[in-house]
Scaffold this motif. Sequence first.
Motif, mmCIF file in Angstrom:
data_model
loop_
_atom_site.group_PDB
_atom_site.id
_atom_site.type_symbol
_atom_site.label_atom_id
_atom_site.label_comp_id
_atom_site.label_asym_id
_atom_site.label_seq_id
_atom_site.Cartn_x
_atom_site.Cartn_y
_atom_site.Cartn_z
ATOM 1 N N UNK A 506 2.270 21.639 107.103
ATOM 2 C CA UNK A 506 2.550 22.844 106.314
ATOM 3 C C UNK A 506 2.238 24.103 107.114
ATOM 4 N N UNK A 507 1.179 24.047 107.919
ATOM 5 C CA UNK A 507 0.838 25.209 108.746
ATOM 6 C C UNK A 507 1.970 25.546 109.714
ATOM 7 N N UNK A 508 2.585 24.518 110.300
ATOM 8 C CA UNK A 508 3.708 24.769 111.209
ATOM 9 C C UNK A 508 4.886 25.403 110.477
ATOM 10 N N UNK A 509 5.090 25.015 109.218
ATOM 11 C CA UNK A 509 6.208 25.567 108.462
ATOM 12 C C UNK A 509 5.930 26.986 107.983
ATOM 13 N N UNK A 510 4.691 27.267 107.647
ATOM 14 C CA UNK A 510 4.351 28.539 106.994
ATOM 15 C C UNK A 510 3.826 29.594 107.948
ATOM 16 N N UNK A 511 4.078 29.455 109.239
ATOM 17 C CA UNK A 511 3.629 30.471 110.196
ATOM 18 C C UNK A 511 4.275 31.819 109.880
ATOM 19 N N UNK A 512 3.618 32.870 110.298
ATOM 20 C CA UNK A 512 4.171 34.214 110.066
ATOM 21 C C UNK A 512 5.513 34.371 110.777
ATOM 22 N N UNK A 513 5.664 33.740 111.934
ATOM 23 C CA UNK A 513 6.929 33.840 112.663
ATOM 24 C C UNK A 513 8.061 33.181 111.873
ATOM 25 N N UNK A 514 7.776 32.023 111.273
ATOM 26 C CA UNK A 514 8.813 31.352 110.488
ATOM 27 C C UNK A 514 9.139 32.146 109.233
ATOM 28 N N UNK A 515 8.107 32.739 108.612
ATOM 29 C CA UNK A 515 8.347 33.560 107.419
ATOM 30 C C UNK A 515 9.203 34.778 107.767
ATOM 31 N N UNK A 516 8.972 35.362 108.925
ATOM 32 C CA UNK A 516 9.788 36.507 109.354
ATOM 33 C C UNK A 516 11.246 36.100 109.543
ATOM 34 N N UNK A 517 11.439 34.906 110.065
ATOM 35 C CA UNK A 517 12.816 34.448 110.248
ATOM 36 C C UNK A 517 13.509 34.268 108.902
ATOM 37 N N UNK A 518 12.816 33.664 107.930
ATOM 38 C CA UNK A 518 13.379 33.535 106.592
ATOM 39 C C UNK A 518 13.668 34.908 105.989
ATOM 40 N N UNK A 519 12.718 35.826 106.139
ATOM 41 C CA UNK A 519 12.887 37.167 105.574
ATOM 42 C C UNK A 519 14.101 37.864 106.202
ATOM 43 N N UNK A 520 14.204 37.766 107.525
ATOM 44 C CA UNK A 520 15.288 38.450 108.227
ATOM 45 C C UNK A 520 16.651 37.876 107.839
ATOM 46 N N UNK A 521 16.728 36.558 107.651
ATOM 47 C CA UNK A 521 18.015 35.930 107.397
ATOM 48 C C UNK A 521 18.432 36.012 105.933
ATOM 49 N N UNK A 522 17.446 35.974 105.022
ATOM 50 C CA UNK A 522 17.798 35.869 103.609
ATOM 51 C C UNK A 522 17.394 37.093 102.774
ATOM 52 N N UNK A 523 16.129 37.537 102.852
ATOM 53 C CA UNK A 523 15.701 38.633 101.983
ATOM 54 C C UNK A 523 16.395 39.936 102.341
ATOM 55 N N UNK A 524 16.415 40.259 103.624
ATOM 56 C CA UNK A 524 17.033 41.517 104.024
ATOM 57 C C UNK A 524 18.525 41.511 103.746
ATOM 58 N N UNK A 525 19.152 40.341 103.910
ATOM 59 C CA UNK A 525 20.599 40.271 103.663
ATOM 60 C C UNK A 525 20.897 40.491 102.194
ATOM 61 N N UNK A 526 20.108 39.858 101.321
ATOM 62 C CA UNK A 526 20.348 40.029 99.887
ATOM 63 C C UNK A 526 20.073 41.465 99.461
ATOM 64 N N UNK A 527 19.142 42.148 100.134
ATOM 65 C CA UNK A 527 18.816 43.536 99.795
ATOM 66 C C UNK A 527 19.933 44.477 100.231
ATOM 67 N N UNK A 528 20.609 44.145 101.351
ATOM 68 C CA UNK A 528 21.649 45.025 101.878
ATOM 69 C C UNK A 528 22.923 44.961 101.048
ATOM 70 N N UNK A 529 23.160 43.815 100.422
ATOM 71 C CA UNK A 529 24.443 43.624 99.728
ATOM 72 C C UNK A 529 24.447 44.281 98.355
#
Length: 529
Positions: A506-529
């Motif tokens: 779980x630690x490997x999955x929940x790293x800050x780097x991985x969270x940033x990748x999820x945020x960049x690909x999904x959260x920011x995209x949904x916010x822009x649309x």
Amino acid sequence: MAPKPNLPVAYEIKSETDLQRVLKRLAECFPLERSPASVQKRVCLDTFDWRLHEGGARLTASTREQETFLRLEVNGGRIECPLHGPALPAFAWDLPAGRLHDLITPLIDVRCLLQLAHLEVREQALRILNSDQKTVVRLTVERTSVTMPEEEDRPLKSVHPMLRLSPVTGYKRATRAVMDFLESELKLVRTRPDPMVRALAAIGRSPGDRRARFTFELDPAMRCDAALRTIHRTLLDTMRLNEDGVRQNLDSEFLHEFRVAVRRTRAALAQVRGVYPRDVVAHFKVEFKWLGSVTGPVRDLDVYLFMMDDYRAELPEALGNELTPLHKHLRRHHRSEHLQLARALESERYQALLRDWQQFLDKADECDPECCPNAARPLAEVASKRIWRTFRGVINQGRAITAETPAEALHRLRIECKKLRYLMEFFRSIHDPKQIGRLIRVLKGLQVNLGDFNDLEVQQGSLERFAIEMSEEGEAPVRCLMAMGRLVDHLYERQKTERTRFSRCFTRFSTSANEKRFRRLFKRRSSRL
């Protein structure tokens, strides 16, 4: 550029009339000797999902003069072995021991070898002679007729004739002369035909057809309801594609892919909300849950039967051999459960489910915005927002798990991870393939840990249940029960190891780097649309 004279060459002739013209001209220009034609019956074999073809291999069973042999062509080589008896091999473990068996087994794994096409091949050898009556070039005329295995009572369909040229050592000049005549004078074109592909084309088939698909080509700007219907139609097609194999119990992968399609159908219904009318979602969630439940027992028994060798390997050899009564118990119950499953697939409830679901997916009426607020919204907006929310749910659940947390919490997290994985795979085509592929790979690492932990717990409970059933049915020798008890202990120790590994996974999955990748690909995209 002409090929090297020592290589065989093939020419495809468009019709029997053209072939006769070619043979006539050859006989006029070269001393030609013809041999009587021989007839060979062949069966093209591969798995339902074309694993041999995908692995660069071709397998045929040929019968000539009442002798049957298997021929495997792979990596430019050819291996043949005789078959003893009329039955063709159905699985890797039915193949004769040897090189052919060893090459095919890793390619097809547990899949059944199906008879794709029945061929009747009529070959006639021709020889071109020199003035000393020595053979300088060998030619073979090949006429092939083909039929599908289930249509053997229908007329055979003809494949274009082939003319094959095989050089004779020491006569390069003669070979070049014949090739020049065929290509310059008769305008024949060299080809490198795949006999299986040519035969299948004659009956309207091709490698890779009738194959389950879990990929979806979507447009980020398309309406969300149109995208969801596309996903659900593809999954319904996959169910129908595997349905007959499930009924016939050809191999376990038919049921596996059928159930994957059912699970993904349910996930898309439940996770992509506000797209279909609520009453439609409620009805089909119930019906597909029922379908999942009636297919579950057979799949569970499939898994346990596959694991018998692993179970034996877990124990000392003498004790592992005592598990034979368990194996027989599983096989008997598998037959019984499959009969129940076959009846369910013939039931009016199942037929109505597929009929009504197809009608709904094809209707595509515009939905009331109050009832279906997300139906007309752009797919990328809805999908990205839903993926981000599910990801945040996985993170929050995972961080709440400690060493003292009950196993049920890991089970719930496993379900959430599966939902996240399905969503990412549904909408993979509307995101950067490299970025989303990387995120899915990281998620899979966590899923493997959670899946193994859950499977080991389920197996312990199932083995205890099997022991009770066997005792009640009078088929539980003491040493078999002892072996099963020892096996449960081993599985428990392995489960504890997976529980310990969870924190690292779980630690490997929940790293800050991985969270940033999820945020960049999904959260920011949904916010822009």
